[in-house]
Structure formats: structure tokens, C-alpha cells
Write an enzyme that holds these catalytic residues in place. Structure first.
Site, PDB file in Angstrom:
ATOM      1  N   ALA A  65       0.866  -1.174   0.000  1.00 32.89           N
ATOM      2  CA  ALA A  65       0.000   0.000   0.000  1.00 32.89           C
ATOM      3  C   ALA A  65       0.905   1.227   0.000  1.00 32.89           C
ATOM      4  O   ALA A  65       2.065   1.165   0.425  1.00 32.89           O
ATOM      5  CB  ALA A  65      -0.892  -0.018   1.224  1.00 32.89           C
ATOM      6  N   GLY A 110       0.637  -5.033   1.062  1.00 32.48           N
ATOM      7  CA  GLY A 110      -0.571  -5.152   0.244  1.00 32.48           C
ATOM      8  C   GLY A 110      -0.340  -5.929  -1.047  1.00 32.48           C
ATOM      9  O   GLY A 110      -1.283  -6.487  -1.610  1.00 32.48           O
ATOM     10  N   GLU A 113      -0.575  -9.494  -0.069  1.00 35.53           N
ATOM     11  CA  GLU A 113      -2.007  -9.717   0.216  1.00 35.53           C
ATOM     12  C   GLU A 113      -2.822  -9.800  -1.080  1.00 35.53           C
ATOM     13  O   GLU A 113      -3.755 -10.594  -1.175  1.00 35.53           O
ATOM     14  CB  GLU A 113      -2.530  -8.590   1.116  1.00 35.53           C
ATOM     15  CG  GLU A 113      -1.930  -8.665   2.510  1.00 35.53           C
ATOM     16  CD  GLU A 113      -2.230  -7.426   3.351  1.00 35.53           C
ATOM     17  OE1 GLU A 113      -1.803  -6.322   2.951  1.00 35.53           O
ATOM     18  OE2 GLU A 113      -2.881  -7.551   4.383  1.00 35.53           O
ATOM     19  N   GLU A 133       4.577  -4.930   7.504  1.00 43.18           N
ATOM     20  CA  GLU A 133       3.766  -3.915   8.182  1.00 43.18           C
ATOM     21  C   GLU A 133       4.204  -3.606   9.612  1.00 43.18           C
ATOM     22  O   GLU A 133       4.239  -2.434  10.011  1.00 43.18           O
ATOM     23  CB  GLU A 133       2.284  -4.314   8.191  1.00 43.18           C
ATOM     24  CG  GLU A 133       1.602  -4.165   6.842  1.00 43.18           C
ATOM     25  CD  GLU A 133       1.681  -5.401   5.965  1.00 43.18           C
ATOM     26  OE1 GLU A 133       2.525  -6.281   6.231  1.00 43.18           O
ATOM     27  OE2 GLU A 133       0.901  -5.484   4.999  1.00 43.18           O
TER      28      GLU A 133
HETATM   29  N1  CO8 Z   1       4.503   3.074  -0.943  1.00 42.57           N
HETATM   30  C1  CO8 Z   1       4.861   4.234  -1.551  1.00 42.57           C
HETATM   31  N2  CO8 Z   1       5.946   4.362  -2.336  1.00 42.57           N
HETATM   32  C2  CO8 Z   1       6.702   3.261  -2.511  1.00 42.57           C
HETATM   33  C3  CO8 Z   1       6.397   2.030  -1.915  1.00 42.57           C
HETATM   34  C4  CO8 Z   1       5.236   1.961  -1.102  1.00 42.57           C
HETATM   35  N3  CO8 Z   1       4.825   0.827  -0.512  1.00 42.57           N
HETATM   36  N4  CO8 Z   1       7.342   1.132  -2.252  1.00 42.57           N
HETATM   37  C5  CO8 Z   1       8.205   1.792  -3.055  1.00 42.57           C
HETATM   38  N5  CO8 Z   1       7.824   3.069  -3.221  1.00 42.57           N
HETATM   39  C6  CO8 Z   1       8.485   4.115  -4.016  1.00 42.57           C
HETATM   40  C7  CO8 Z   1       9.735   4.624  -3.318  1.00 42.57           C
HETATM   41  O1  CO8 Z   1       9.404   5.582  -2.324  1.00 42.57           O
HETATM   42  C8  CO8 Z   1      10.508   5.194  -4.480  1.00 42.57           C
HETATM   43  O2  CO8 Z   1       9.962   6.450  -4.801  1.00 42.57           O
HETATM   44  P1  CO8 Z   1      10.947   7.692  -5.203  1.00 42.57           P
HETATM   45  O3  CO8 Z   1      11.628   7.222  -6.452  1.00 42.57           O
HETATM   46  O4  CO8 Z   1      10.003   8.816  -5.418  1.00 42.57           O
HETATM   47  O5  CO8 Z   1      11.882   7.852  -4.049  1.00 42.57           O
HETATM   48  C9  CO8 Z   1      10.162   4.249  -5.620  1.00 42.57           C
HETATM   49  O6  CO8 Z   1       8.965   3.576  -5.222  1.00 42.57           O
HETATM   50  C10 CO8 Z   1      11.219   3.202  -5.877  1.00 42.57           C
HETATM   51  O7  CO8 Z   1      11.490   2.538  -4.654  1.00 42.57           O
HETATM   52  P2  CO8 Z   1      12.952   2.359  -4.039  1.00 42.57           P
HETATM   53  O8  CO8 Z   1      13.850   3.444  -4.519  1.00 42.57           O
HETATM   54  O9  CO8 Z   1      12.812   2.163  -2.567  1.00 42.57           O
HETATM   55  O10 CO8 Z   1      13.375   0.998  -4.755  1.00 42.57           O
HETATM   56  P3  CO8 Z   1      14.408  -0.072  -4.211  1.00 42.57           P
HETATM   57  O11 CO8 Z   1      14.602  -1.053  -5.312  1.00 42.57           O
HETATM   58  O12 CO8 Z   1      15.607   0.566  -3.622  1.00 42.57           O
HETATM   59  O13 CO8 Z   1      13.638  -0.813  -2.997  1.00 42.57           O
HETATM   60  C11 CO8 Z   1      11.793  -1.919  -1.953  1.00 42.57           C
HETATM   61  C12 CO8 Z   1      12.523  -1.587  -3.259  1.00 42.57           C
HETATM   62  C13 CO8 Z   1      12.644  -2.828  -1.060  1.00 42.57           C
HETATM   63  C14 CO8 Z   1      10.513  -2.647  -2.335  1.00 42.57           C
HETATM   64  C15 CO8 Z   1      11.473  -0.602  -1.185  1.00 42.57           C
HETATM   65  O14 CO8 Z   1      10.882   0.328  -2.090  1.00 42.57           O
HETATM   66  C16 CO8 Z   1      10.524  -0.789  -0.054  1.00 42.57           C
HETATM   67  O15 CO8 Z   1      10.928  -1.271   1.008  1.00 42.57           O
HETATM   68  N6  CO8 Z   1       9.240  -0.420  -0.218  1.00 42.57           N
HETATM   69  C17 CO8 Z   1       8.235  -0.482   0.790  1.00 42.57           C
HETATM   70  C18 CO8 Z   1       7.786  -1.907   1.003  1.00 42.57           C
HETATM   71  C19 CO8 Z   1       6.772  -1.991   2.099  1.00 42.57           C
HETATM   72  O16 CO8 Z   1       7.058  -1.749   3.249  1.00 42.57           O
HETATM   73  N7  CO8 Z   1       5.526  -2.387   1.750  1.00 42.57           N
HETATM   74  C20 CO8 Z   1       4.450  -2.529   2.679  1.00 42.57           C
HETATM   75  C21 CO8 Z   1       3.682  -1.272   2.787  1.00 42.57           C
HETATM   76  S1  CO8 Z   1       2.463  -1.375   4.066  1.00 42.57           S
HETATM   77  C22 CO8 Z   1       1.196  -2.211   3.387  1.00 42.57           C
HETATM   78  O17 CO8 Z   1       1.237  -2.641   2.251  1.00 42.57           O
HETATM   79  C23 CO8 Z   1       0.004  -2.408   4.245  1.00 42.57           C
HETATM   80  C24 CO8 Z   1      -1.200  -2.959   3.468  1.00 42.57           C
HETATM   81  C25 CO8 Z   1      -2.432  -2.852   4.343  1.00 42.57           C
HETATM   82  C26 CO8 Z   1      -2.781  -1.414   4.622  1.00 42.57           C
HETATM   83  C27 CO8 Z   1      -4.007  -1.284   5.447  1.00 42.57           C
HETATM   84  C28 CO8 Z   1      -4.212   0.159   5.886  1.00 42.57           C
HETATM   85  C29 CO8 Z   1      -5.263   0.345   6.845  1.00 42.57           C
END
Ligand code: CO8
Length: 257
Positions: A65, A110, A113, A133
Site C-alpha cells: 500500500a 498489500g 495480500e 507492516e
Molecule cells: N509506498 C509508496 N511508495 C513506494 C512504496 C510503497 N509501498 N514502495 C516503493 N515506493 C516508491 C519509493 O518511495 C521510491 O519512490 P521515489 O523514487 O520517489 O523515491 C520508488 O517507489 C522506488 O522505490 P525504491 O527506490 O525504494 O526501490 P528499491 O529497489 O531501492 O527498494 C523496496 C525496493 C525494497 C521494495 C522498497 O521500495 C521498499 O521497502 N518499499 C516499501 C515496502 C513496504 O514496506 N511495503 C508494505 C507497505 S504497508 C502495506 O502494504 C500495508 C497494506 C495494508 C494497509 C491497510 C491500511 C489500513
């Protein structure tokens, strides 16, 4: 609806839906969730549809998400966002035809999921799964605490959710999270091969079988057996049952409707 972040291709009853927001690794913001909801609502009304393949553009299936959108939510808004994701993923799970997740890369939070709401997961060797999460101060909110234990068992699901350690495709295969792992360049061909196999069977029988498995898993065993009995009985009112069995007896390939 006009889709900004989804691509749709259809061929011979097989629809391929691609989440196309690669710059943010296909992160699920409200708009992507609304588009997915609308897309699966439309697909559910398509009577020629036999199978859907869901995948992501770029190096992610879905990296979760959208953390920037979630970062400022109030508790009330958090409930609403969770509800939006859950409603959308239910549309995927309850689609009248099977959905194959072709997991091309990151399937985190997400994204993991969403893959769990699909019926079958095929992963590229580059796929990475996880529920990060608790490291962000939240619980999984789009069905992960419920679908993950139902898919891989309670112990492994608790390890994945409570320790929030990501796992690679080979480990995902070991624990039964994915059905198959293939080289990245073979992923879509493999998903299509499976989709074509499913599409060659009786659509009504496939639909009843998916429904019986999903509904039965949520019920006690007696109710679940009643669900199976009812679907099995209903098959005998279909042309496909007549054709499937006649074809077998006449030693020819069936022609299903
Ligand atoms: N949300 C928003 N932006 C994201 C996300 C995300 N989940 N994942 C990646 N991005 C963005 C980065 O911020 C980056 O943006 P920018 O270029 O503007 O800086 C771009 O995508 C590329 O990402 P990275 O530079 O980080 O790419 P890497 O290859 O270095 O890393 C990763 C890849 C390891 C996947 C890293 O991006 C990461 O850790 N992402 C987050 C993963 C994460 O924690 N996901 C879980 C999110 S929580 C969730 O999904 C909960 C679901 C249920 C919600 C219920 C709510 C009530």
C-alpha cells in the site's frame, strides 16, 4: 471507466491485467485500488471470460500500500483505507473465474495480500514476498492476517507477519505460498499456459469448483460438504456435463460452452 494505472489485454477468454505504475513500484494508493475494484467489477460481468492473469509492470508486482498516502491518515481514515483494500481484494477473490497472480518482483505488504486474494500464484525467480507492516507500526490490513495463515499455515504466517522478514521465491515455493517458480522471462508464458489449460475445461464446472473451495474453506466441514454436494448436483443440470461425459465415451475432445 478510464484506467490510468491498469492495462487490460484480452485474448481467447483470457484477460491479462497489468498494474502499471512502475515508478512507485505499483504501490497501491486509493486511485489504484479504485481502478482495480472497477476493473474486477467489469470483468465479473464478462460472460466470455475464462481466466484472469494479474501482474505488475517493472520490477514489482506491488510493493505494498502507498506509504506516503497512509502516513498522514487518522484512525478513522485508516479504517476506511483498510475497507477499500479489503473490498477490492474480495472482488478479486470472488471473481467468477480463476485469477492467476504472475508475481514478477516485489510482492510486499498489500502486494503479498493481493497475490493471496488470487487463486494461484506463479512467481519469477526475482519475486520477493513479505508482510513488512509491523516494521511500519501497523498490522497487515488488506486480508494478510487471514489469508496468509489459510494459505501457508499459522506458524509460518505468524513468522512472516510478526518478524516481518521478506522471503525469496524459492522459500515461497517451499512453504506453499506459490505454486511454481520460473525464470523471469518465462513467467508470462507459464501463467498463460496454465490459464489456457484452465480455459480448456468446462467454464461452469471451473466456476462451481472455485466457489466450492472458497466457500467451503470458510465453513465447518458439514456445511462445506453440503456446498460441494450442491455444486456437484448442479453440474448435472448443465450442457457441459452432458458434453464432457459424452465426449469421453465417444473418445473425442469435449466442446464446452
Ligand atoms: N509506498 C509508496 N511508495 C513506494 C512504496 C510503497 N509501498 N514502495 C516503493 N515506493 C516508491 C519509493 O518511495 C521510491 O519512490 P521515489 O523514487 O520517489 O523515491 C520508488 O517507489 C522506488 O522505490 P525504491 O527506490 O525504494 O526501490 P528499491 O529497489 O531501492 O527498494 C523496496 C525496493 C525494497 C521494495 C522498497 O521500495 C521498499 O521497502 N518499499 C516499501 C515496502 C513496504 O514496506 N511495503 C508494505 C507497505 S504497508 C502495506 O502494504 C500495508 C497494506 C495494508 C494497509 C491497510 C491500511 C489500513
Amino acid at each position: 471507466m478510464d484506467y490510468q494505472y491498469l492495462l487490460l489485454e484480452k485474448e481467447n477468454g483470457i484477460a491479462t491485467v497489468t498494474i502499471n505504475k512502475p515508478k512507485s513500484l505499483n504501490a497501491l494508493n486509493s486511485q489504484v485500488l479504485d481502478e482495480l475494484n472497477a476493473m474486477f467489477t467489469e470483468l465479473d460481468q464478462d460472460e466470455d471470460l475464462k481466466v484472469v492473469i494479474l501482474t505488475g509492470e517493472g520490477k514489482a508486482f506491488v510493493a505494498g500500500a502507498d506509504i506516503s498516502e497512509m502516513s498522514t491518515l487518522t484512525s478513522e481514515e485508516g479504517f476506511a483505507f483498510g475497507q477499500k483494500g479489503m473490498d477490492t481484494f474480495m472482488k478479486v477473490e470472488r471473481l467468477h473465474v480463476p485469477v492467476i497472480a504472475a508475481v514478477n518482483g516485489f510482492a510486499l505488504g498489500g502486494g503479498c495480500e493481493l497475490s493471496l486474494a488470487c487463486d494461484i500464484r506463479i512467481a519469477s525467480e526475482k519475486a520477493l514476498f513479505g508482510q513488512p507492516e509491523v516494521g511500519l507500526g501497523i498490522t497487515p490490513g488488506f486480508g494478510g492476517t487471514q489469508r496468509l495463515p489459510r494459505t501457508v499455515g499459522v506458524g509460518i504466517a505468524k513468522e512472516m507477519i510478526l518478524a516481518a522478514v521478506n522471503i525469496k521465491a524459492d522459500r515461497a515455493y517451499e512453504i506453499g505460498l506459490v505454486n511454481k517458480v520460473v525464470a523471469p522471462e518465462e513467467l508470462m508464458a507459464e501463467a498463460k499456459k496454465l490459464a489456457e489449460t484452465i480455459a480448456s475445461k468446462s467454464p461452469v464446472a471451473v466456476k462451481y469448483a472455485k466457489n466450492a473451495i472458497n466457500a467451503g474453506l470458510q465453513a465447518d466441514i458439514d456445511t462445506a460438504m453440503d456446498i460441494e454436494k450442491s455444486k456437484f448436483g448442479l453440474c448435472f443440470a448443465t450442457d457441459d456435463q452432458t458434453e464432457g461425459m459424452a465426449a469421453f465415451l465417444e473418445k473425442r475432445a469435449p466442446e464446452f460452452k
